[in-house]
Design a protein around this motif. Structure first.
Motif, short mmCIF file in Angstrom:
data_model
loop_
_atom_site.label_atom_id
_atom_site.label_comp_id
_atom_site.label_asym_id
_atom_site.label_seq_id
_atom_site.Cartn_x
_atom_site.Cartn_y
_atom_site.Cartn_z
N ALA A 100 37.13 -31.32 -53.53
CA ALA A 100 38.28 -32.11 -53.98
C ALA A 100 38.54 -31.97 -55.47
O ALA A 100 39.51 -32.52 -55.99
N SER A 101 37.72 -31.22 -56.17
CA SER A 101 37.85 -31.11 -57.63
C SER A 101 38.84 -30.02 -58.01
O SER A 101 38.75 -28.90 -57.53
N PRO A 102 39.77 -30.33 -58.93
CA PRO A 102 40.75 -29.31 -59.35
C PRO A 102 40.14 -28.31 -60.34
O PRO A 102 39.30 -28.66 -61.16
N PRO A 161 42.21 -27.00 -55.84
CA PRO A 161 40.86 -27.41 -55.43
C PRO A 161 40.10 -26.26 -54.76
O PRO A 161 39.88 -26.25 -53.56
#
Length: 102
Positions: free
Chosen positions: A24-26, A33
């Protein structure tokens, strides 16, 4: 330190705390993501190694030497890495800590 490298460093610190949160991290470079974190470790000590941290979308990333491998961190041994065919090893542009005027 370059602003972009600083963003990558911050993203790495967050990912290192919980590698499972990467989905979920950009990406600090492109915003997608698609981050990946892999530790390359010696066969006799899987607690310390090199961190390879990159985006599968824009193919930019950073690496750090002599880091602690967190619980739930994906890792391969140095021997496994050397045995991996070159085309299967992630290739990415390394974001340098500093940017020198051209």
């Amino acid at each position: 330190m370059s602003e972009l490298y600083d963003k990558w460093l911050h993203a790495y610190v967050e990912a290192e705390k919980d590698p499972r949160s990467l989905s979920a991290s950009p990406c600090p470079s492109c915003g997608r993501p698609a981050l990946r974190l892999l530790f390359v470790v010696p066969a006799d000590d899987t607690s310390v190694g090199r961190a390879e941290f990159w985006c599968d979308h824009c193919r930019k990333g950073v690496f750090f030497s002599r880091v602690t491998v967190p619980a739930h961190g994906d890792f391969v041994t140095m021997e496994q890495r050397r045995a991996t065919p070159r085309e299967k090893v992630a290739r990415y542009e390394i974001i340098p800590p500093t940017v020198h005027p051209g």
